[in-house]
Design an enzyme around this catalytic site. Structure first.
Site, PDB file in Angstrom:
ATOM      1  N   HIS A  64      -1.255  -1.119  -4.242  1.00 29.94           N
ATOM      2  CA  HIS A  64      -2.559  -0.851  -3.638  1.00 29.94           C
ATOM      3  C   HIS A  64      -2.607   0.644  -3.318  1.00 29.94           C
ATOM      4  CE1 HIS A  64      -6.081  -1.945  -1.099  1.00 29.94           C
ATOM      5  NE2 HIS A  64      -5.666  -0.947  -0.344  1.00 29.94           N
ATOM      6  N   MET A 123      -8.788   8.345   0.052  1.00 29.56           N
ATOM      7  CA  MET A 123      -9.662   8.709   1.178  1.00 29.56           C
ATOM      8  C   MET A 123     -10.130  10.149   1.018  1.00 29.56           C
ATOM      9  SD  MET A 123      -7.533   7.049   4.322  1.00 29.56           S
ATOM     10  CE  MET A 123      -6.597   5.526   4.144  1.00 29.56           C
ATOM     11  N   MET A 154     -12.035   4.825  -0.640  1.00 26.31           N
ATOM     12  CA  MET A 154     -12.731   4.995   0.644  1.00 26.31           C
ATOM     13  C   MET A 154     -13.368   6.376   0.586  1.00 26.31           C
ATOM     14  SD  MET A 154      -9.724   3.271   2.895  1.00 26.31           S
ATOM     15  CE  MET A 154      -8.579   3.456   1.534  1.00 26.31           C
ATOM     16  N   SER A 214       0.847  -1.194   0.000  1.00 22.89           N
ATOM     17  CA  SER A 214       0.000   0.000   0.000  1.00 22.89           C
ATOM     18  C   SER A 214       0.878   1.237   0.000  1.00 22.89           C
ATOM     19  CB  SER A 214      -0.905   0.012   1.217  1.00 22.89           C
ATOM     20  OG  SER A 214      -1.466   1.297   1.329  1.00 22.89           O
ATOM     21  N   MET A 227     -11.744  -6.106   4.543  1.00 23.32           N
ATOM     22  CA  MET A 227     -10.974  -5.247   5.446  1.00 23.32           C
ATOM     23  C   MET A 227     -10.763  -5.958   6.786  1.00 23.32           C
ATOM     24  SD  MET A 227     -10.305  -2.556   3.715  1.00 23.32           S
ATOM     25  CE  MET A 227      -9.463  -1.685   5.047  1.00 23.32           C
ATOM     26  N   ASP A 239      -6.958  -6.671   3.476  1.00 26.91           N
ATOM     27  CA  ASP A 239      -6.301  -5.382   3.700  1.00 26.91           C
ATOM     28  C   ASP A 239      -6.427  -4.929   5.152  1.00 26.91           C
ATOM     29  OD1 ASP A 239      -5.266  -2.816   3.403  1.00 26.91           O
ATOM     30  OD2 ASP A 239      -6.996  -2.039   2.285  1.00 26.91           O
ATOM     31  N   HIS A 241      -8.268   1.503  -4.124  1.00 29.51           N
ATOM     32  CA  HIS A 241      -9.209   1.234  -3.034  1.00 29.51           C
ATOM     33  C   HIS A 241      -9.858   2.556  -2.657  1.00 29.51           C
ATOM     34  CE1 HIS A 241      -9.637  -0.057   1.505  1.00 29.51           C
ATOM     35  NE2 HIS A 241     -10.806   0.109   0.914  1.00 29.51           N
ATOM     36  N   ASP A 298      -4.677   3.753  -1.766  1.00 31.94           N
ATOM     37  CA  ASP A 298      -5.744   4.101  -0.828  1.00 31.94           C
ATOM     38  C   ASP A 298      -6.217   5.532  -1.032  1.00 31.94           C
ATOM     39  OD1 ASP A 298      -6.010   1.696   0.772  1.00 31.94           O
ATOM     40  OD2 ASP A 298      -3.972   2.113   1.478  1.00 31.94           O
ATOM     41  N   GLY A 352      -9.088   3.884   7.088  1.00 28.71           N
ATOM     42  CA  GLY A 352      -8.760   5.267   7.425  1.00 28.71           C
ATOM     43  C   GLY A 352      -7.271   5.504   7.640  1.00 28.71           C
ATOM     44  N   PHE A 353      -6.606   4.507   8.180  1.00 29.77           N
ATOM     45  CA  PHE A 353      -5.197   4.712   8.529  1.00 29.77           C
ATOM     46  C   PHE A 353      -4.388   3.434   8.343  1.00 29.77           C
ATOM     47  CE2 PHE A 353      -7.820   7.628  10.891  1.00 29.77           C
ATOM     48  CZ  PHE A 353      -7.197   8.854  10.636  1.00 29.77           C
ATOM     49  N   GLY A 366      -1.107   1.065   9.609  1.00 32.14           N
ATOM     50  CA  GLY A 366      -0.481   0.755  10.890  1.00 32.14           C
ATOM     51  C   GLY A 366      -1.409   0.346  12.007  1.00 32.14           C
TER      52      GLY A 366
HETATM   53  C1  DX5 Z   1      -6.497   1.362   5.560  1.00 32.82           C
HETATM   54  C2  DX5 Z   1      -5.990   1.128   4.155  1.00 32.82           C
HETATM   55  C3  DX5 Z   1      -4.967   0.077   4.076  1.00 32.82           C
HETATM   56  C4  DX5 Z   1      -3.656   0.451   4.745  1.00 32.82           C
HETATM   57  C5  DX5 Z   1      -2.939  -0.782   5.154  1.00 32.82           C
HETATM   58  O1  DX5 Z   1      -7.573   2.217   5.523  1.00 32.82           O
HETATM   59  O2  DX5 Z   1      -7.084   0.712   3.343  1.00 32.82           O
HETATM   60  O3  DX5 Z   1      -4.721  -0.288   2.736  1.00 32.82           O
HETATM   61  O4  DX5 Z   1      -2.833   1.206   3.908  1.00 32.82           O
HETATM   62  O5  DX5 Z   1      -1.868  -0.442   5.961  1.00 32.82           O
HETATM   63  P1  DX5 Z   1      -1.238  -1.495   6.988  1.00 32.82           P
HETATM   64  O6  DX5 Z   1      -0.756  -2.658   6.175  1.00 32.82           O
HETATM   65  O7  DX5 Z   1      -0.151  -0.736   7.630  1.00 32.82           O
HETATM   66  O8  DX5 Z   1      -2.337  -1.902   7.943  1.00 32.82           O
HETATM   67 ZN    ZN Z   2      -6.548  -0.169   1.384  1.00 28.51          ZN
END
Ligand code: DX5
Ligand code: ZN
Length: 227
Positions: free
Chosen positions: A44, A48, A79, A19, A149, A187, A77, A46, A154-155, A157
């Site tokens: 990937h 948002m 969101m 990602s 998911m 994910d 992806h 993200d 949203g984040f 880590g």
């Molecule tokens: C979360 C994202 C994920 C995120 C995964 O909202 O959709 O794709 O980047 O990050 P890690 O692998 O650090 O959980």
């Molecule tokens: Zn994602």
């Protein structure tokens, strides 16, 4: 109909999709190239909007810039609250797959799926940890990718929600029973130490943000996640 995305998937071999969210954006070009050399199968991305999730990342301009340098396909992806309005822009930006969240809209999922396919990308559907598979069952025959998911979006880590494994198993069994062909992408919170259980449950494309981009050795992280 079989999309070029489905044709690019080698069944039985786990794909790893780092990602970009956790990459160093001051050196994005170098990060993309390095992660590809390290064995990434997909990128990937993200997206948002600060509305569907409490964070804002990037839009089609950045996706297009990444598409211009990437040699691996892009799985976008979304969101965002209004995928009907914006999904096609992410197709045009060069995404191989455009996934949107089931929870984002109350109705019209089928229309969005169709518009993504007609615009030229493979359609994907993402489900939050608290959305049961039964909610999306009627859509599974129309999509090329189901994004399960294992964190609330949203984040990067965040901690892997272990209950997600049951949903992966259920999706995999349902796909076999009904003779469907969607790819199962997983994910959130995937690390080398839990990737084995995700693969065993039926995860085929494993997303990893921090576990790859915040590791000192991208190839070692990707190989460990692939197993
Ligand atoms: C979360 C994202 C994920 C995120 C995964 O909202 O959709 O794709 O980047 O990050 P890690 O692998 O650090 O959980
Ligand atoms: Zn994602």
């Amino acid at each position: 109909m079989s999309s070029s995305f489905l044709q690019s998937i080698e069944r039985g071999r786990t794909a790893v999709a780092p990602s970009v969210l956790s990459a160093d954006f001051t050196r994005l070009d170098e990060e993309i190239r390095t992660v590809e050399k390290a064995g990434a199968d997909f990128h990937h991305l993200d997206v948002m909007d600060g509305h569907f999730v409490p964070n804002i990342t990037f839009g089609p301009m950045v996706v297009e810039a990444i598409a211009g340098i990437a040699t691996r396909p892009l799985i976008t992806h979304l969101m965002i609250s209004d995928p009907a309005k914006y999904a096609e822009a992410f197709v045009r930006a060069g995404s191989s797959v455009v996934s949107f969240h089931y929870e984002a809209v109350a109705e019209g999922h089928q229309d969005i799926i169709r518009s993504i396919r007609e615009a030229g990308s493979a359609p994907g559907l993402a489900v939050n940890p608290d959305t049961p598979l039964s909610s999306v069952r009627h859509l599974l025959g129309d999509i090329d990718l189901l994004l399960i998911m294992t964190v609330f979006p949203g984040f990067g880590g965040q901690k892997f929600i272990v209950e997600g494994l049951d949903k992966i198993r259920e999706a995999s069994a349902l796909r076999d029973e009904e003779g469907l062909s969607f790819v199962i992408e997983v994910d959130g919170g995937i690390k080398p130490d839990n990737a084995g259980s995700v693969r065993e449950a039926g995860g085929e494309c494993l997303v990893a943000g921090t576990a790859v981009y915040r590791s000192g050795d991208y190839a070692a992280a990707i190989n460990a996640i692939r197993g």
